[in-house]
Design an enzyme around this catalytic site. Structure first.
Site, mmCIF file in Angstrom:
data_model
loop_
_atom_site.group_PDB
_atom_site.id
_atom_site.type_symbol
_atom_site.label_atom_id
_atom_site.label_comp_id
_atom_site.label_asym_id
_atom_site.label_seq_id
_atom_site.Cartn_x
_atom_site.Cartn_y
_atom_site.Cartn_z
ATOM 1 N N HIS A 13 106.371 48.561 74.819
ATOM 2 C CA HIS A 13 105.477 49.439 73.933
ATOM 3 C C HIS A 13 104.022 49.547 75.150
ATOM 4 O O HIS A 13 103.436 48.761 75.562
ATOM 5 C CB HIS A 13 104.933 48.885 72.783
ATOM 6 C CG HIS A 13 104.265 49.711 72.160
ATOM 7 N ND1 HIS A 13 104.625 50.911 71.542
ATOM 8 C CD2 HIS A 13 102.660 49.717 71.683
ATOM 9 C CE1 HIS A 13 103.495 51.386 71.074
ATOM 10 N NE2 HIS A 13 102.452 50.775 70.970
ATOM 11 N N SER A 41 103.279 46.078 76.556
ATOM 12 C CA SER A 41 103.586 44.867 76.171
ATOM 13 C C SER A 41 105.053 44.986 75.973
ATOM 14 O O SER A 41 105.615 45.907 75.557
ATOM 15 C CB SER A 41 102.867 44.750 74.709
ATOM 16 O OG SER A 41 101.758 44.658 74.763
#
Length: 212
Positions: free
Chosen positions: A109, A136
């Site tokens: 993400h 992430s």
């Protein structure tokens, strides 16, 4: 070698980075299939060029999200994956689907979670006046972009940055850290416990392995 199925919706740059890492022996796994919910996207062409099986399952052909995910699950399972990798798969997954792959599905993400879940993350970071942004990698759970973080990479935000500038900077980090996390999983170093993500026997913090 662990069997990996990758789900995409577009250009497949993270998928390509993962495939190249597998081919170079940097990942203890093999991408056995790439599945897209959209036909004629560049990611499918890249996968086919690499000799990887591809499939398209359009969400537009199903009346509900539940019906689509049930069929998608059957398709994914037909490749007998040890790990499912979401690489720009632009679908919100149902609880039944995420539970089926609990502990063996990863997502990347483009934000420093828990900041900026959802879409338009680069522009949102700029609008907020943030000094840094990033990406992430996390385990997928029923909560959208809310599963335990495994690894993050940070990039600076400069005064004259556009969303496109920031996206390009983040992409560079994505292509480095996603194959690394997949390797950790495939080599048995990484797993999901009831308490969160565990790497080499150590429970990772809220910001993952790279927490400051």
């Amino acid at each position: 070698m662990k069997r990996i199925v990758v789900l995409i919706s577009g250009s497949g740059t993270n998928m390509q980075a993962l495939v190249e890492a597998c081919q170079a022996g940097k990942v203890a796994g093999q991408v056995v299939a790439v599945i897209s919910n959209k036909a004629e996207v560049a990611g499918l062409e890249k996968a086919a060029a690499a000799g990887i099986a591809t499939a398209v399952l359009s969400h537009r052909e199903f009346a509900t999200r539940e019906l689509y995910d049930a069929q998608l699950q059957q398709l994914v399972d037909s490749y007998q994956p040890d790990l499912v990798v979401l690489a720009g798969f632009m679908r919100i997954l149902t609880a039944d689907f995420t539970r089926h792959y609990h502990g063996r599905m990863l997502n990347i993400h483009p934000s420093l979670l828990p900041k900026y879940k959802g879409v338009n993350t680069h522009q949102r970071a700029l609008d907020a006046g943030d000094e840094e942004h990033g990406v992430s990698v996390h385990f997928v759970t029923e909560e959208l972009d809310g599963g335990p973080v495994i690894l993050q990479a940070k990039v600076p935000i400069f005064a004259d940055d556009t969303a496109a500038d920031l996206q390009a900077r983040v992409h560079t980090q994505e292509h480095a850290i996603y194959p690394l996390v997949v390797h950790w999983f495939c080599s048995g170093r990484l797993h999901l416990s009831a308490a969160g993500a565990v790497l080499d026997g150590q429970l990772l913090g809220p910001a993952g392995y790279a927490e400051d």
